[in-house]
Structures are given as C-alpha cells and as structure tokens.
Design an enzyme around this catalytic site. Structure first.
Site, mmCIF file in Angstrom:
data_model
loop_
_atom_site.group_PDB
_atom_site.id
_atom_site.type_symbol
_atom_site.label_atom_id
_atom_site.label_comp_id
_atom_site.label_asym_id
_atom_site.label_seq_id
_atom_site.Cartn_x
_atom_site.Cartn_y
_atom_site.Cartn_z
ATOM 1 N N HIS A 53 -4.652 -17.295 -5.126
ATOM 2 C CA HIS A 53 -5.589 -16.638 -4.183
ATOM 3 C C HIS A 53 -6.632 -17.074 -3.871
ATOM 4 O O HIS A 53 -7.581 -16.493 -2.827
ATOM 5 C CB HIS A 53 -5.834 -14.827 -4.717
ATOM 6 C CG HIS A 53 -6.741 -15.355 -6.039
ATOM 7 N ND1 HIS A 53 -6.278 -16.022 -7.148
ATOM 8 C CD2 HIS A 53 -7.940 -15.041 -6.116
ATOM 9 C CE1 HIS A 53 -7.332 -16.114 -8.176
ATOM 10 N NE2 HIS A 53 -8.119 -15.385 -7.643
ATOM 11 N N ASP A 54 -7.089 -18.145 -4.350
ATOM 12 C CA ASP A 54 -8.179 -18.854 -3.762
ATOM 13 C C ASP A 54 -7.781 -20.127 -2.972
ATOM 14 O O ASP A 54 -8.733 -20.936 -2.616
ATOM 15 C CB ASP A 54 -9.255 -19.444 -5.097
ATOM 16 C CG ASP A 54 -9.645 -18.372 -5.949
ATOM 17 O OD1 ASP A 54 -10.148 -17.437 -5.252
ATOM 18 O OD2 ASP A 54 -9.696 -18.572 -7.193
ATOM 19 N N ASP B 75 -10.479 -16.027 -16.156
ATOM 20 C CA ASP B 75 -11.281 -16.387 -14.956
ATOM 21 C C ASP B 75 -12.395 -17.157 -15.103
ATOM 22 O O ASP B 75 -13.442 -16.626 -15.849
ATOM 23 C CB ASP B 75 -11.478 -14.907 -14.136
ATOM 24 C CG ASP B 75 -12.005 -15.306 -12.943
ATOM 25 O OD1 ASP B 75 -11.435 -15.864 -11.852
ATOM 26 O OD2 ASP B 75 -13.329 -15.128 -12.903
ATOM 27 N N ASP C 197 -5.712 -10.461 -15.572
ATOM 28 C CA ASP C 197 -6.896 -11.306 -15.261
ATOM 29 C C ASP C 197 -8.199 -10.775 -16.152
ATOM 30 O O ASP C 197 -8.369 -9.876 -16.079
ATOM 31 C CB ASP C 197 -7.334 -11.131 -13.826
ATOM 32 C CG ASP C 197 -7.718 -12.602 -13.328
ATOM 33 O OD1 ASP C 197 -8.359 -13.378 -13.627
ATOM 34 O OD2 ASP C 197 -7.084 -12.710 -11.960
ATOM 35 N N ASP D 144 0.718 -1.263 -0.017
ATOM 36 C CA ASP D 144 -0.188 -0.036 -0.025
ATOM 37 C C ASP D 144 0.923 1.292 -0.010
ATOM 38 O O ASP D 144 1.921 1.484 0.732
ATOM 39 C CB ASP D 144 -0.763 -0.024 1.279
ATOM 40 C CG ASP D 144 -1.623 1.285 1.259
ATOM 41 O OD1 ASP D 144 -2.002 1.894 0.456
ATOM 42 O OD2 ASP D 144 -2.178 1.494 2.668
ATOM 43 N N ASP E 182 -1.987 -1.179 -3.474
ATOM 44 C CA ASP E 182 -2.449 -0.278 -4.940
ATOM 45 C C ASP E 182 -1.056 -0.371 -6.050
ATOM 46 O O ASP E 182 0.044 -1.100 -5.814
ATOM 47 C CB ASP E 182 -2.488 0.978 -4.577
ATOM 48 C CG ASP E 182 -1.543 1.774 -3.576
ATOM 49 O OD1 ASP E 182 -0.271 1.336 -3.806
ATOM 50 O OD2 ASP E 182 -1.940 2.518 -2.808
ATOM 51 N N GLU F 163 -8.641 -20.703 -16.377
ATOM 52 C CA GLU F 163 -8.568 -21.048 -15.220
ATOM 53 C C GLU F 163 -9.310 -22.361 -14.951
ATOM 54 O O GLU F 163 -10.222 -22.750 -15.366
ATOM 55 C CB GLU F 163 -9.478 -20.178 -14.214
ATOM 56 C CG GLU F 163 -9.568 -20.569 -12.921
ATOM 57 C CD GLU F 163 -10.421 -19.902 -11.904
ATOM 58 O OE1 GLU F 163 -11.444 -19.478 -12.234
ATOM 59 O OE2 GLU F 163 -10.482 -19.954 -10.803
ATOM 60 N N ASP G 195 -4.146 3.847 3.176
ATOM 61 C CA ASP G 195 -5.644 3.502 3.247
ATOM 62 C C ASP G 195 -5.760 1.991 3.573
ATOM 63 O O ASP G 195 -6.822 1.619 3.619
ATOM 64 C CB ASP G 195 -6.478 3.757 1.963
ATOM 65 C CG ASP G 195 -5.980 2.888 0.957
ATOM 66 O OD1 ASP G 195 -5.047 1.955 0.906
ATOM 67 O OD2 ASP G 195 -6.529 3.264 -0.119
HETATM 68 C C1 GLC Z 1 -12.246 -17.150 -9.942
HETATM 69 C C2 GLC Z 1 -11.353 -16.394 -9.015
HETATM 70 C C3 GLC Z 1 -11.984 -16.323 -7.836
HETATM 71 C C4 GLC Z 1 -13.486 -15.444 -7.759
HETATM 72 C C5 GLC Z 1 -14.130 -16.295 -8.986
HETATM 73 C C6 GLC Z 1 -15.282 -15.356 -9.104
HETATM 74 O O1 GLC Z 1 -12.284 -18.605 -9.429
HETATM 75 O O2 GLC Z 1 -9.953 -17.154 -9.034
HETATM 76 O O3 GLC Z 1 -11.026 -15.453 -6.781
HETATM 77 O O4 GLC Z 1 -14.050 -15.532 -6.830
HETATM 78 O O5 GLC Z 1 -13.491 -16.778 -10.049
HETATM 79 O O6 GLC Z 1 -14.830 -14.337 -10.302
#
Ligand code: GLC
Length: 577
Positions: free
Chosen positions: A353-354, A233, A131, A54, A62, A287, A58
C-alpha cells in the site's frame, strides 16, 4: 533533488544497501534453511480495507465488504491475509494514526463485524495478520490527550516531550510533515513533542515500561480473539536515543543509520516475544529489515526470539520512473536469498500500500504487455524462497491511476509534500509527473470487481477515484477468461502449494549475467524446478545448461514454448525430470 517519495520508500532501506555492501555476504552452504513452519508456507494476500469493498455506500471500504468477498479470497487459495489497520482512527494517515487500539474504525464497522470476519476467514482456513502501529499513535488517542494536558500527567512519558525552556531541541527529520520538522511546539505545556511521521502521529516513548506493557496488553487482546500474526509497522524507529544529540553533518545521506535500529530495539522485541508472540504462537513480520544483513539476521534469527521474518525494501525500491536494471534486480534478490540460506526467513513482494502498482513499476502496463508481464511478475513472487506477499489487485494486473491533478490525490504525505514544494517554489509539473509513477495512491484506488458503476466497489462516490480502466480490468471478466491474469495467478498459487520445493528448496541463479532473463532453479528432497522469466519486452535467449526436452512445463504464460528462446515477458516453470 530527490522527492519525498523516493526518500520515504528508500530511507526504510537505503542504508541497508550500503550496509549490505559492507557486510560480507554469507557463503552458500549445502545446509538449506528448511525448518518447516506454517508462516514459511503461507501465501499472504494484503488487503487495503479502505479500497477493497464498500458494503454501505459511503464510498469507503469496510469489514462487511471484506466479509462479502470471503469466497473470492478462498477462490484464490491464499492461506493468510494481512489487512491494513482498521482500528479507530481520525484517518490522517488512512488508519496508521490510531486513536483506540481496541476498537474498530467507525467507517469500517463494529467489533461484531470483526468477529464475523475472523470466523469467516478461519472457516476457510485463511489466517489473519494484523497491522500493529506502535511507533506512534494518533494525537487523538486518549494517552496523547492526557499526555499533553500537563507536564505532570501520568501519561506524560508515553510520548517524547522537550520543555521549551531548554531551548529548541536538536533537529529531527519528519517524513510526513510539511516542513519535515519532527518537533511540534505545543503551547499548552510550552513544550515540543516528537513526530517522525505527521503532526497527528506523535511517537510513543518505548523507554517507558508502562507504555510497553500497554502495547503488549493490546496485542494480547487481539491474540485472545484468535488472530494469527502481527505486522510491525515502522517499528525500526521505536527505539531512540532520547538525549536527542546533534547528528553529525551529512547524516541525511545515511538517514536510517541515525533514525532506526537503535540497539534497544532488540530488547523491546525480545520482551514482546516473551510477552506475546511466544505465548500465543502468532507470526510476526517486521516492516523493513534493519540497516544491514547483520541487523536483519538479528531481528529474525530464531535463537534470539525476536521476530519470524524480515521484510526488506531493497528489492521493491529498485524500480524508478526511468526504468531499472534487470541484472541489478537479480543481484539484489540473489543476495538476500544467499544471506538467509541457512538461518532466518524473509518476505518476497514487489508491491504494497506504500507503493505504486507492481505492473506499472516492474512490468509493462501497455495494453499489449500488461497481462504477460503481470503473469511473469506473479510467477517470480510465487517461486522464490521466502514468504510471498501479493498485494490486492496485482492478481488482476491493476495499474497506476494516471492522476494528473493534485486534487485527485488523497494521501496526506503527498499533499503535505506538495505544499512543501509550493513553499519552496519547487518544480510543480515535474513533481506531479513523478507522482504519476510513484505516488502510493496509485496502489490505493478501489479494487476492480466488475464493470458496473465504480467498478462494483461502492454504490456511493468512492473516497478516491476508480481507475478508468476498470471496464477492461476486473474480477468478473477475468473469472470468465481462462487466459486471464487472475486464473494464471490461481494456478501459480496451486503450484506453489503443491510443491514444497518452491517454499524450502535451495535457490540457484543460473545464466547469471544474462541481461534480460532471470533464470533460477529450486531444489529440495530430490525435486528440481527451473524458473525462466524474461523481464524484457524483447525476445531473449537463455542458457540453462539443462535438457529442456526432458523437462515438464508446469505453468507458462504463452501457448507455445521454444526452449531457450523466450518471448517478451515470457514466464515458464519446468519440473526437471
Ligand atoms: C508505514 C506504513 C505507512 C504509514 C507509515 C506511518 O510505513 O506502511 O503506510 O504511512 O508507516 O505509520
């Protein structure tokens, strides 16, 4: 009952497991898939921008923050970054709900910052993969605002609507909805709209050629700016049978077979390829990888002109709170390698990130074993065939957050599922316990730069708590420590970059039935590497059938080597001379 998390992460791949078992595995052949491409040689580093750095206090990461850390990225020697969405968004799903595809999220900065970031990356020879979230948009996107305003609006068909006088539409499962109902009634036009994810993420109608053209124009906008690739995605869900038939009883057991990879997906991808990928020579990664090897091949077979590489979930889904089987892990990764031996290309990753943190799921995050097991796992990712993806923080062995209260979590999907559990009087303590192991917020805590306040991530209160262990796990300390995970990963990246055998070489599993050691060779153009990885916390024996006395160790996570006896979580790569 299986909780949502497992469900979400596995639905993307569960039918794939079944599909794979049903598909006859491709036979290994002497011809190895080695058509050289930059994206095959790439080492991708994934940045979760909200939590990376950041710059303005905030509490939210970013673009200027990332810009301030470009030298760090360069010091890793990675060759590409994939940054999670930074387009305008009301942030229902941390940027995966886009309200303007041509603008930057206000918390993240401006288009000028983006241009500076892209230039800074390119100056350092780092490519940028963006993405692309086009299975759905935000309900705050102008298209949706128009679409819902009247049944005759010209944007009506950008989304999936069901007029209420036709009765309730057939049930569709929503991954993120509190009630898991994917149809939301909208009184404005007395109709239901479809949302496979949250109510604020209405699904776009890919049957509409005008919508498809809008998407390609958006992609061209970014490609014209000079970006180098797209990560698609949730795209497996984009094509749908829009008659929305009743699914047969028990379909939930094979959810993905009904919800994803409807055949028209291939037409859309071919069109996207013709309109964008091909014209701009940008890389493309799905993905997921479809529901079977056949699907995966169809997505990435070069002669079909769809995508470059698949991103299969079967491997990352193996780790469970109760542990996982190392032979199973070996089997899954070997199976995928073998299926792509001749054609197509895959990604290699153990986190994103998931997911919760790699070292907490696949390694051992105890004080004694954390660094060793993180080094071992990074050695695995960087020595397999397929493009490696490193998730930010895994190069430091960042661990799960250990949150114990629901109020510690920020992920909308988690909070909705909590509400779902409350509504149906589920077992809340068990649910919270599961979250500690598998909630995706574990992988989203602020990046740990140093041991100053908030781990050097922000001078303000971070949007999600910093992991308390930042005083002992952080970049500043690890840069100074020759033995750190960070310095090990840097070295491993150099080894991959200077040995094409690790990119293109034929993979051969050895000592196949060894219960704790994952051992394999990579061979290419007369060069041979041996990778030995002890995935357990026990001293283990491996039988390589090779003369290690003659081999040259290139990297190791213990000071001394004892041949075929491996210490807990030991990793070593030998060059066979
Ligand atoms: C994909 C992303 C995930 C998101 C989902 C809905 O699986 O990796 O983070 O919540 O799509 O867009």
């Amino acid at each position: 009952m299986r909780y949502f998390y497992i469900f979400f992460l596995t639905i993307l791949s569960i039918s794939l497991v079944t599909g794979c078992q049903n598909t006859k595995e491709k036979q290994l052949s002497s011809v190895v898939n080695s058509d050289e491409k930059w994206w095959k040689e790439a080492i991708v580093y994934q940045i979760y921008p909200r939590s990376f750095k950041d710059s303005d206090g905030d509490g939210i990461g970013d673009l200027k923050g990332i810009i301030s850390k470009l030298d760090y990225l360069q010091s890793l020697s990675i060759t590409a970054v994939w940054i999670n969405p930074f387009y305008s968004s009301p942030n229902d799903d941390n940027g995966y709900d886009i309200s303007d595809y041509r603008a930057i999220m206000k918390e993240y900065g401006s288009m000028e910052d983006f241009d500076t970031l892209l230039k800074g990356l390119h100056d350092r020879k780092i490519k940028l993969v963006m993405d692309l979230v086009v299975n759905h948009s935000s309900d705050e996107h102008e298209w949706f605002k128009q679409s819902r305003s009247s049944r005759t609006n010209k944007y009506r068909n950008y989304y999936h609507w069901w007029d209420a006088e036709r009765g309730k539409p057939n049930y569709r499962y929503s991954l993120f909805d509190v009630n898991h109902d994917a149809w939301k009634y909208d009184s404005l036009t007395n109709s239901y709209y479809l949302h496979y994810f949250s109510r604020k993420q209405p699904d776009l109608n890919w049957e509409n050629p005008t919508l498809r053209k809008e998407v390609y124009d958006i992609m061209k906008f970014w490609a014209d700016k000079g970006i180098d690739g797209f990560r698609l995605d949730a795209f497996g869900f984009a094509a749908k049978d829009t008659s929305f038939p009743v699914f047969p009883k028990g379909y939930e057991k094979n959810f993905m077979a009904y919800y994803s990879m409807v055949p028209a997906i291939h037409d859309y991808l071919k069109e996207m390829n013709k309109e964008v990928f091909n014209k701009y020579n940008v890389m493309s990664v799905a993905e997921g990888a479809g529901n079977s090897f056949e699907d995966a091949h169809n997505l990435v077979d070069e002669s079909r002109n769809e995508l470059n590489m698949a991103y299969a979930f079967e491997g990352v889904d193996i780790a469970k709170a109760e542990g996982y089987s190392i032979p199973h892990f070996k089997k899954v990764f070997s199976k995928w390698d073998s299926a792509f031996n001749n054609k197509g290309w895959i990604s290699i990753f153990l986190a994103n990130h998931d997911q919760a943190r790699m070292v907490s799921r696949f390694g051992n995050d105890s004080e004694a074993n954390r660094d060793l097991s993180a080094k071992m796992l990074n050695t695995f990712i960087l020595s397999m065939r397929g493009t490696p993806y490193l998730y930010n923080g895994d190069e430091l062995a960042m661990t799960n957050a250990g949150f114990s209260k629901i109020t510690d979590y920020r992920d909308m999907a988690t909070l909705n599922e909590y509400q779902n559990q409350l509504n149906k009087k589920g077992n809340i303590p068990a649910f919270l316990k599961r979250l500690q192991f598998e909630c995706r917020d574990n992988g989203r805590t602020p990046f740990q730069w140093d041991n100053s306040v908030n781990a050097g991530f922000s001078t303000g209160a971070p949007w999600i708590q910093v992991n308390k262990n930042y005083t002992s796990i952080n970049v500043a300390d690890q840069e100074k420590d020759a033995n750190s995970v960070l310095n090990y990963v840097k070295k491993m990246i150099q080894i991959r970059k200077s040995n094409q055998v690790l990119v293109y070489g034929k993979y051969n599993l050895i000592d196949k039935d060894n219960p704790t050691v994952y051992a394999y060779t990579r061979e290419w153009k007369g060069k041979k590497m041996l990778v030995l990885l002890n995935f357990s916390n026990q001293t283990s024996k491996v039988n390589t059938g090779l003369n290690l006395a003659k081999a040259k160790p290139l990297i190791q996570n213990y000071p001394n080597l004892y041949g075929e006896t491996l210490q807990p979580y030991e990793a070593v790569i030998y060059q066979i001379l």
